[in-house]
Each structure stands twice: as C-alpha cells, then as structure tokens.
Design a protein around this motif. Structure first.
Motif, short mmCIF file in Angstrom:
data_model
loop_
_atom_site.label_atom_id
_atom_site.label_comp_id
_atom_site.label_asym_id
_atom_site.label_seq_id
_atom_site.Cartn_x
_atom_site.Cartn_y
_atom_site.Cartn_z
N SER A 233 -15.40 7.23 -1.68
CA SER A 233 -14.56 7.53 -0.66
C SER A 233 -13.39 8.39 -1.52
O SER A 233 -12.77 9.50 -0.64
CB SER A 233 -13.85 6.42 0.05
N ARG B 119 -12.84 12.34 -0.32
CA ARG B 119 -11.34 13.10 0.12
C ARG B 119 -11.08 14.04 -1.03
O ARG B 119 -10.45 15.10 -0.40
CB ARG B 119 -10.36 11.76 0.12
N PHE C 67 -2.29 8.13 -0.09
CA PHE C 67 -2.15 8.23 1.21
C PHE C 67 -3.32 8.74 2.08
O PHE C 67 -3.70 7.99 2.99
CB PHE C 67 -1.09 9.03 1.71
N ARG C 68 -4.22 9.82 1.59
CA ARG C 68 -5.24 10.18 2.35
C ARG C 68 -6.36 9.30 2.38
O ARG C 68 -7.07 9.48 3.28
CB ARG C 68 -5.73 11.61 1.78
N VAL C 69 -6.52 8.44 1.41
CA VAL C 69 -7.64 7.70 1.26
C VAL C 69 -7.23 6.21 1.87
O VAL C 69 -7.82 5.19 2.10
CB VAL C 69 -8.24 7.31 -0.10
N GLY C 70 -5.77 5.85 2.24
CA GLY C 70 -5.53 4.73 2.85
C GLY C 70 -5.55 3.53 2.00
O GLY C 70 -5.57 2.52 2.05
N LYS C 71 -5.06 3.99 0.69
CA LYS C 71 -5.07 3.08 -0.49
C LYS C 71 -3.93 2.92 -1.05
O LYS C 71 -2.90 3.80 -1.13
CB LYS C 71 -6.29 3.42 -1.69
N VAL D 159 -8.74 3.81 14.54
CA VAL D 159 -7.56 4.61 14.09
C VAL D 159 -6.35 4.09 14.80
O VAL D 159 -5.26 4.01 14.02
CB VAL D 159 -7.59 6.04 14.42
N THR E 178 -5.51 0.90 12.93
CA THR E 178 -4.64 1.27 11.56
C THR E 178 -3.47 1.98 11.66
O THR E 178 -2.33 1.60 11.05
CB THR E 178 -5.74 2.48 10.92
N SER F 80 -1.03 -0.76 12.66
CA SER F 80 -0.35 -1.70 11.36
C SER F 80 0.41 -1.20 10.46
O SER F 80 1.31 -1.61 10.02
CB SER F 80 -1.93 -2.20 10.85
N LEU F 81 -0.08 0.22 10.29
CA LEU F 81 0.73 0.90 9.35
C LEU F 81 2.23 1.15 9.76
O LEU F 81 3.20 0.98 8.85
CB LEU F 81 0.17 2.42 9.11
#
Lengths: 144, 144
Positions: A37, A41, A55-59, A132, A135, A138-139
């Motif tokens: 992933s 990205r 940030f872009r991979v949500g990690k 989405v 996500t 939650s964010l």
DNA sequence: TATATATAATTGCTATAGCATCTAATTGCA
DNA sequence: TGCAATTAGATGCTATAGCAATTATATATA
C-alpha cells in the motif's frame, strides 16, 4: 446484542481476512500488504514527505518510517534528502520498486475481485462510500 | 486506478481509524480493542475451546492465546482445564471481566454511533451485509 | 494394541499499529 | 538577532497478526 452487530468488529474482521488472503498471494514476492500500500501510494505521488505520505496511506508516521525501512532494505524505494528542509527525507520508488508494483498489481486486483464476488457494482460503490464515511467520521473525532 | 479504489485498502483504513478512536476511549480502562472483542465474544459463549473462540472472533489461534494471556493477567478471564480433553483449556469470563465488559459496552456503542453518524439505518444494514460477504468470500479462498 | 497421524495449545519469529520520547533542524516572536 | 516553541524523522516500548515449529494428548488404523 452481539459482537456481530458491531460495525467496528465487522470492518476489522473483513479487513483481516482480505489482507490475509492478499498476504498469501504476495508471499512468494516477499512483499507485505502494507508495504504494497505504501509503494502503491508512493507511485502515485513520488517525492512527498514521509509525514505527508503517512497521511495519504492513513497510517501513523512511525509505521511509515518502518515500512519505508523495509522497502528501502529491499531497494524498492530510496530516501533522498529534502533540499528544502534538512530534517526531512523524500522517498522515491526505484526502477525495481516500479517493476515489483506492476507485477503485484494484477494479483491485488484478482484478490479484490474474489473478495467482492457476488456484489454488484452499485453495491460496491455504496460500500466504498460508506467506508470513506466511517473513516472520515472517526478521523474527525480522533485526538491526533 | 488509485489505491483509494481498492476495497482492501478502504476496509483496512476504516478499521484502523475506528479502532484507533475506540482505543483512545478505552485507554483509561487499560483494555485494548482486541481484548474487548475477545471478552465480548466470550461473554456470549462461555466455556468454548480456544480454537473455537478463535474462529468466533475471526482471529488466529495464536493471537487468541496471547490475548487470553493478557485478559487472564488482568483477571478478566480464567482458563480452566477441559475435563474432556487434557490438551485443552476452556476460558471463562470472571466477575471482574463481566463488570469491565458492562462498563465498556456503552463506550463502544458511542464510538460506533459516532463513526456511523450520517449513515441511515438501511445503509448501515447494507454495510454490515456487504462486510460479511467480503469476509466470507475471503475466508473461502484462504488456505487455512 | 502399537504406531502413525492429527489436534489443542504454546512459543519463537518477523511485521505492523500506535504511544511516548528523543534529536536535529526550523519557525516564530520578543 | 536570540531563544523558545514547533516540527520531521527515528527509536523504544507494548500489543496484535500470522506463520512455522514444538509439546502433549487424542484418534485412527494396521
């Protein structure tokens, strides 16, 4: 009320299972699903900072650091110094990284197709939209 | 084609975020979200084998062993020998485990409500159904 | 019944997730 | 300008995920 009614549980369970399937298919290539992933990205947006990449991979930034360590060890990625900020390194996909990405791409597509078999394209779009939404919700409430 | 089109990525990202939110709310009680899920499942069906429990929470048997270690350390669960099979132990929720479960239950409900805010009950049902489908599809193709 | 096979649980290993902390560099502001 | 506050990345720590191998016990079959 059962655990099976909890969206949190159901999402994570589905995620574990599809990742497990993908991991089995990726195993011969010695690339993990999370490494994949990050590589994917990065291929979309080369040369962004690790913070931005995280940030872009949500990690978590910490995890991205370590996943990049693995990718760099395998020479799929290189970190180059950021000329504008000496604290920062910019990761780039190598030729080899690109080659491996293209090799794994159809495998990933197959797994997604298998995991979503029997789900119509409308429902699939709905599923993505709802994920989405979860996500983002939650964010928004997370203390970051 | 972007990473954001991959159902696998979207599911895992949503799962990470909602778990992260739940983890923040659970933190004061020193129970992790995965410990919670095992405790919750065990409360529904006490006294099943660890193997069966693993299946019921959709986790690896190895992980369940370790999560039970944590829960037992906190005295939320006890393992008793299985009288019918001396290889086997049967985990049970303790009084304290039950108390903690009831304490955390409304917190989990809140987080789910927040994470799904803006999603109608019909869509929510659809989401659950699709997630179960993805889980089942993946399970079917997994080499276990 | 003896032995091979299978099974339940555990342990060892590597990778990921996320928090707290550290270091080095940058930015903001008196 | 000078120093405090902030920021990028890395490191240490604990927990989870999953595979392989181990140990002890059960089951199956010659």
């Amino acid at each position: 009320m059962s655990l099976d009614d909890s969206i949190g549980f159901l999402i994570n369970q589905a995620g574990r299972r599809i990742s497990q399937l993908l991991a089995q298919r990726f195993a011969p290539y010695e690339v993990t699903t999370e490494q994949w992933s990050v590589l994917a990205r990065l291929r979309e947006e080369d040369g962004i900072s690790q913070k931005e990449l995280a940030f872009r991979v949500g990690k978590d930034q910490t995890n991205v650091t370590r996943i990049l360590d693995q990718l760099e060890r395998k020479q799929l990625v290189v970190r180059r110094p950021n000329p504008d900020d000496r604290r920062s390194f910019l990761p780039y996909v190598t030729e080899e990284g690109n080659r491996v990405y293209l090799l794994l791409l159809p495998i990933e597509k197959d797994v997604v197709a298998e995991a979503t078999s029997g789900i119509g394209s409308e429902d699939l779009a709905k599923l993505k939209e709802l994920l989405v939404r979860v996500t983002d919700n939650s964010l928004q409430r997370l203390n970051l």
